[in-house]
Design a protein around this motif. Structure first.
Motif, mmCIF file in Angstrom:
data_model
loop_
_atom_site.group_PDB
_atom_site.id
_atom_site.type_symbol
_atom_site.label_atom_id
_atom_site.label_comp_id
_atom_site.label_asym_id
_atom_site.label_seq_id
_atom_site.Cartn_x
_atom_site.Cartn_y
_atom_site.Cartn_z
ATOM 1 N N ALA A 26 0.835 -1.210 0.000
ATOM 2 C CA ALA A 26 0.000 0.000 0.000
ATOM 3 C C ALA A 26 0.866 1.256 0.000
ATOM 4 O O ALA A 26 0.589 2.234 -0.737
ATOM 5 C CB ALA A 26 -0.924 -0.018 1.215
ATOM 6 N N ALA A 27 1.914 1.259 0.817
ATOM 7 C CA ALA A 27 2.803 2.432 0.853
ATOM 8 C C ALA A 27 3.494 2.622 -0.485
ATOM 9 O O ALA A 27 3.687 3.760 -0.954
ATOM 10 C CB ALA A 27 3.834 2.257 1.974
ATOM 11 N N ARG A 49 2.328 1.775 -3.454
ATOM 12 C CA ARG A 49 1.366 2.340 -4.417
ATOM 13 C C ARG A 49 1.107 3.821 -4.126
ATOM 14 O O ARG A 49 0.938 4.633 -5.043
ATOM 15 C CB ARG A 49 0.057 1.546 -4.353
ATOM 16 N N TYR A 50 1.076 4.175 -2.848
ATOM 17 C CA TYR A 50 0.860 5.584 -2.480
ATOM 18 C C TYR A 50 1.985 6.460 -3.021
ATOM 19 O O TYR A 50 1.750 7.531 -3.599
ATOM 20 C CB TYR A 50 0.759 5.698 -0.968
ATOM 21 N N ILE A 51 3.222 5.992 -2.844
ATOM 22 C CA ILE A 51 4.369 6.759 -3.335
ATOM 23 C C ILE A 51 4.320 6.868 -4.860
ATOM 24 O O ILE A 51 4.630 7.921 -5.452
ATOM 25 C CB ILE A 51 5.683 6.107 -2.870
ATOM 26 N N GLU A 80 1.637 6.899 -6.783
ATOM 27 C CA GLU A 80 0.598 7.856 -7.165
ATOM 28 C C GLU A 80 1.044 9.287 -6.897
ATOM 29 O O GLU A 80 0.775 10.211 -7.700
ATOM 30 C CB GLU A 80 -0.702 7.550 -6.406
ATOM 31 N N VAL A 81 1.716 9.514 -5.774
ATOM 32 C CA VAL A 81 2.210 10.866 -5.477
ATOM 33 C C VAL A 81 3.222 11.295 -6.521
ATOM 34 O O VAL A 81 3.242 12.460 -6.981
ATOM 35 C CB VAL A 81 2.815 10.909 -4.060
#
Length: 224
Positions: free
Chosen positions: A203-204, A206-208, A210-211
């Motif tokens: 999850a982390a 994928r978050y990075i 997207e950012v």
């Protein structure tokens, strides 16, 4: 000299003039056997004159812990016993006169110093009656009663020991389970934790990602 040597062996001549060597009680109480462990002749007495050993010296010595120990002795196995005898009663033997003529056995009581009459079996009957008479434990029990009680006590003690062993084994198993629950590693729990952290990492990540895409859009495509 053999009897005074302190070697726990007694030498004597039997009624036929043959030399006999017998083990005596061991000096150590924890090893109360009657076994001759080693016989060696440094001359010719046992090997020559007495005819006990086949040869003198270490080559002809008898050692009880050897598998072929009997090969060091003369007599073709007829005049000796090399098996351990746990009790001196093992040396008792029936007089050959009785073996050759069982009728010479005195089975009755003599009267006034005279021999018993032919057919008198009163002494034999008295001996046989010892089995059922109270002669053991202060004349309170018979041989059969004493034997039965001894066997029963041994059985009860064996059963009690077996139950105690089973109980102690269960206690030990419970203690081991308790120890593992406190200090041991639970594979299922550790696997669940690993899966949880793996999902968190994904999850982390994928978050990075997207950012990064958002920043790329803002900076490169919007002209900021």
């Amino acid at each position: 000299k053999i009897n005074l040597s302190g070697s726990e062996v007694v030498a004597r001549l039997d009624r036929n003039g043959h030399l006999q060597l017998k083990a005596s009680p061991a000096a150590q109480k924890e090893n109360p056997d009657f076994v001759i462990r080693h016989v060696e002749d440094d001359g010719q007495f046992l090997a020559g004159y007495a005819g006990v050993l086949i040869a003198s010296g270490a080559r002809g010595a008898f050692t009880s812990n050897r598998a072929d120990a009997v090969t060091s002795l003369r007599g073709e196995g007829l005049a000796y016993s090399v098996a351990p005898v746990p009790h001196p009663s093992g040396w008792l033997e029936v007089n050959r006169t009785l073996l050759n003529d069982t009728g010479s056995l005195a089975a009755g009581f003599g009267i006034n110093g005279h021999i018993s009459n032919p057919g008198d079996g009163s002494a034999a009957i008295e001996i046989a009656s010892l089995r059922n008479n109270n002669v053991m434990v202060g004349r309170l029990r018979s041989f059969d009663d004493y034997f039965s009680s001894t066997v029963a006590n041994a059985g009860l003690k064996g059963e009690a020991a077996s139950r105690a062993l089973e109980t102690e084994s269960l206690i030990m198993k419970d203690l081991e389970t308790m120890r593992e629950s406190i200090s041991g590693v639970n594979i299922d729990e550790e696997l669940a934790q690993m899966i949880k952290f793996q999902h968190g990492y994904s999850a982390a990540s994928r978050y990075i990602t997207e950012v990064t895409k958002m920043l790329d859009t803002i900076i490169n495509r919007m002209g900021v």
